[in-house]
Design a protein around this motif. Structure first.
Motif, short mmCIF file in Angstrom:
data_model
loop_
_atom_site.label_atom_id
_atom_site.label_comp_id
_atom_site.label_asym_id
_atom_site.label_seq_id
_atom_site.Cartn_x
_atom_site.Cartn_y
_atom_site.Cartn_z
N LEU A 1 6.11 -13.22 -2.94
CA LEU A 1 4.73 -12.89 -2.63
C LEU A 1 4.48 -11.40 -2.83
O LEU A 1 3.47 -10.99 -3.42
N MET A 2 5.42 -10.58 -2.35
CA MET A 2 5.27 -9.13 -2.54
C MET A 2 5.30 -8.77 -4.02
O MET A 2 4.56 -7.90 -4.49
N GLN A 3 6.16 -9.46 -4.78
CA GLN A 3 6.25 -9.22 -6.22
C GLN A 3 4.91 -9.51 -6.90
O GLN A 3 4.47 -8.77 -7.77
N ILE A 4 4.25 -10.59 -6.48
CA ILE A 4 2.95 -10.95 -7.04
C ILE A 4 1.91 -9.87 -6.72
O ILE A 4 1.20 -9.39 -7.61
N ILE A 5 1.83 -9.49 -5.44
CA ILE A 5 0.81 -8.51 -5.02
C ILE A 5 1.06 -7.17 -5.70
O ILE A 5 0.13 -6.53 -6.19
N LEU A 6 2.33 -6.73 -5.74
CA LEU A 6 2.65 -5.46 -6.39
C LEU A 6 2.25 -5.47 -7.86
O LEU A 6 1.73 -4.48 -8.39
N ASN A 7 2.49 -6.59 -8.53
CA ASN A 7 2.16 -6.68 -9.95
C ASN A 7 0.66 -6.60 -10.18
O ASN A 7 0.18 -5.88 -11.06
N VAL A 8 -0.10 -7.35 -9.36
CA VAL A 8 -1.55 -7.38 -9.53
C VAL A 8 -2.16 -6.01 -9.19
O VAL A 8 -3.00 -5.49 -9.93
N VAL A 9 -1.73 -5.42 -8.07
CA VAL A 9 -2.26 -4.11 -7.69
C VAL A 9 -1.80 -3.04 -8.67
O VAL A 9 -2.55 -2.14 -9.03
N GLY A 10 -0.55 -3.17 -9.14
CA GLY A 10 -0.03 -2.22 -10.13
C GLY A 10 -0.85 -2.24 -11.41
O GLY A 10 -1.11 -1.19 -12.02
N VAL B 1 0.84 -1.20 0.00
CA VAL B 1 0.00 0.00 0.00
C VAL B 1 0.88 1.25 0.00
O VAL B 1 0.61 2.22 -0.74
N ASN B 2 1.94 1.27 0.81
CA ASN B 2 2.82 2.44 0.87
C ASN B 2 3.52 2.69 -0.45
O ASN B 2 3.77 3.85 -0.82
N LEU B 3 3.86 1.62 -1.17
CA LEU B 3 4.54 1.77 -2.45
C LEU B 3 3.60 2.23 -3.56
O LEU B 3 3.97 3.03 -4.43
N ILE B 4 2.37 1.70 -3.54
CA ILE B 4 1.43 1.98 -4.63
C ILE B 4 0.64 3.27 -4.41
O ILE B 4 0.24 3.94 -5.37
N LYS B 5 0.43 3.66 -3.15
CA LYS B 5 -0.44 4.80 -2.84
C LYS B 5 -0.03 6.09 -3.57
O LYS B 5 -0.89 6.79 -4.11
N PRO B 6 1.28 6.45 -3.58
CA PRO B 6 1.66 7.68 -4.29
C PRO B 6 1.31 7.64 -5.77
O PRO B 6 0.92 8.66 -6.35
N ILE B 7 1.45 6.46 -6.39
CA ILE B 7 1.13 6.34 -7.82
C ILE B 7 -0.39 6.47 -8.02
O ILE B 7 -0.84 7.14 -8.95
N ALA B 8 -1.16 5.84 -7.13
CA ALA B 8 -2.62 5.93 -7.22
C ALA B 8 -3.09 7.36 -6.98
O ALA B 8 -4.05 7.82 -7.60
N ALA B 9 -2.40 8.07 -6.06
CA ALA B 9 -2.80 9.44 -5.74
C ALA B 9 -2.67 10.36 -6.94
O ALA B 9 -3.49 11.28 -7.12
N VAL B 10 -1.67 10.13 -7.77
CA VAL B 10 -1.49 10.95 -8.98
C VAL B 10 -2.71 10.85 -9.88
O VAL B 10 -3.13 11.82 -10.51
N LYS B 11 -3.32 9.65 -9.94
CA LYS B 11 -4.52 9.44 -10.77
C LYS B 11 -5.81 9.65 -9.98
O LYS B 11 -6.89 9.38 -10.49
#
Length: 425
Positions: free
Chosen positions: A144-153, A111-121
């Motif tokens: 596991l983190m790689q999988i979740i990051l890819n799917v959420v990304g 969530v901390n990694l993806i949130k800034p990217i989501a906030a831009v949109k």
């Protein structure tokens, strides 16, 4: 006799074909390993210098340019990793790195990694963990983190508005069998549980007939691809293979174009024994806000025969307040190193006295661990054997190039707190 001769000829031809195929696979893997190593050194310079430039006073236009350089560099680094992973997955040489990890922390980091990217949109990102989801589990944390990051990304990439939700729970036994995965045979046991993760978005959606194509390597669905999205056509294909290694399966649901998408996957994780869980619960943690960490006056020695790599690594450390000495050879390093140096970052593949030999000789010179610097390989080699050789040489850590300013800050924080840091692709 003739039939036997024909059979022998066929067997000989099959054996020759097998050996040629094995030779071709070895040649491909050797080529990928060399390219992976050679590309990481210039990527180290680009990402390190860009992250340093980002810390200076820039105009809004210049800052956007630097951020674009960093984003593109990180995408390229990800692609390098994906290609290597795919090669290892296909020849069966990739193995899961199993260990006890904080499962809840994995979702927080995502969530901390993806949130800034989501906030831009202007996308709302939320996560929900079931109350009975164990805090700790046994498995491959990084994959596991790689999988979740890819799917959420992907959910962020293909959403222009609305929200994205991440939910995680223990999969109930009655929900594990799925007609979409006839080859998936879950085996319940007291020592394991199945983690179920669902990522739901309100994005562009996908035509039902295109869903099976998403898991093909180098393939992208035309109904998903748009001119504003990045992608390599590798992410979901690799995720599926990782999930298969974790004794699970993944599927995607969508009611059609413009109606959003839901990605669901299930993986098998180990249950942590109570005594071990207590040990991990009170293990040293990373600093709460490493972005504010300054290592003023920390004496560090950097050994690298590549002039550009030496310069950029020194630049990162100097920016963090360290007192840095650089050397270009193993012989020079052995002459200069002293008890004053707290950390020695070294390239391991060097002409003459390499990093492994340097580590062994330093350990022989300084009998007590607290009297010598922490020995850390700064390597562009992602092979699993690199970690094993470094461990045998008595090193305290391995860091993979490329390294950004934030990565170096986090690595130093953990090194000084735990006195060990091993990063392996």
């Amino acid at each position: 006799m003739r039939a036997r001769d024909q059979l022998m000829e066929q067997n000989a031809a099959l054996d020759l074909a097998r050996r040629e195929a094995e030779t071709a696979i070895r040649a491909r893997n050797d080529f990928l390993a060399v390219m992976n190593h050679e590309m990481r050194t210039p990527m180290h310079a680009i990402i390190a210098l860009s992250s340093l430039l980002q810390e200076t006073d820039l105009t809004p236009e210049q800052r956007l340019m630097v951020e674009t350089i960093l984003k593109s560099s990180n995408l390229l680094a990800t692609l390098i990793n994906d290609v290597l992973d795919l090669s290892r997955l296909e020849d069966g040489s990739l193995e899961l790195d199993l260990g006890t990890f904080n499962l809840h922390a994995v979702f927080r980091q995502v969530v901390n990694l993806i949130k800034p990217i989501a906030a831009v949109k202007k996308l709302l990102l939320s996560s929900s963990l079931a109350p009975d989801l164990p805090e700790y589990a046994v498995g491959d944390e990084k994959r596991l983190m790689q999988i979740i990051l890819n799917v959420v990304g992907n959910a962020v990439k293909f959403s222009k508005q609305g929200s994205i939700s991440i939910t995680a729970c223990i999969a109930k036994s009655e929900s594990l069998r799925d007609a979409r995965a006839p080859d998936f045979f879950p085996v319940p046991s007291d020592g394991h549980f199945y983690l179920r993760v669902q990522v739901k978005d309100l994005g562009s959606g996908i035509s039902p007939q295109d869903i099976p194509k998403l898991f093909n390597k180098f393939a992208q669905s035309h109904s998903l691809t748009n001119k504003n999205s990045d992608g390599t056509g590798l992410g979901l294909a690799i995720c599926k293979r990782f999930i298969n290694l974790m004794k699970g399966h993944i599927w995607i649901e969508s009611d059609g174009l413009g109606k959003g998408c839901t990605a669901i996957f299930v993986v098998k994780l180990g249950v942590v024994e109570r005594s071990n869980e207590s040990e991990h619960r009170f293990a040293p943690k990373m600093l709460a806000n490493p972005g504010q960490t300054i290592f003023s006056g920390l004496k560090i020695l950097v050994m690298d025969d590549n002039g550009v790599s030496r310069t950029v690594t020194k630049g990162l450390l100097v920016h963090l307040g360290c007192d840095v000495t650089v050397v270009s050879s193993g012989e020079e390093c052995l002459r200069v190193v002293s008890q004053e140096h707290r950390v020695l970052f070294m390239d391991v593949c060097m002409p003459g006295t390499d990093g492994y030999e340097v580590a062994i000789r330093i350990r022989e010179r300084f009998a007590k661990r607290h009297e010598r610097p922490l020995l850390v390989a700064l390597s562009a080699n992602t092979e699993r054997m690199t970690k094993d050789i470094c461990l045998r040489a008595g090193m305290d850590g391995v860091i993979l190039k490329p390294v950004s300013l934030e990565k170096m800050r986090s690595v130093l924080s953990e090194l000084l707190e735990r006195r060990v840091f091993f990063e392996v692709q």
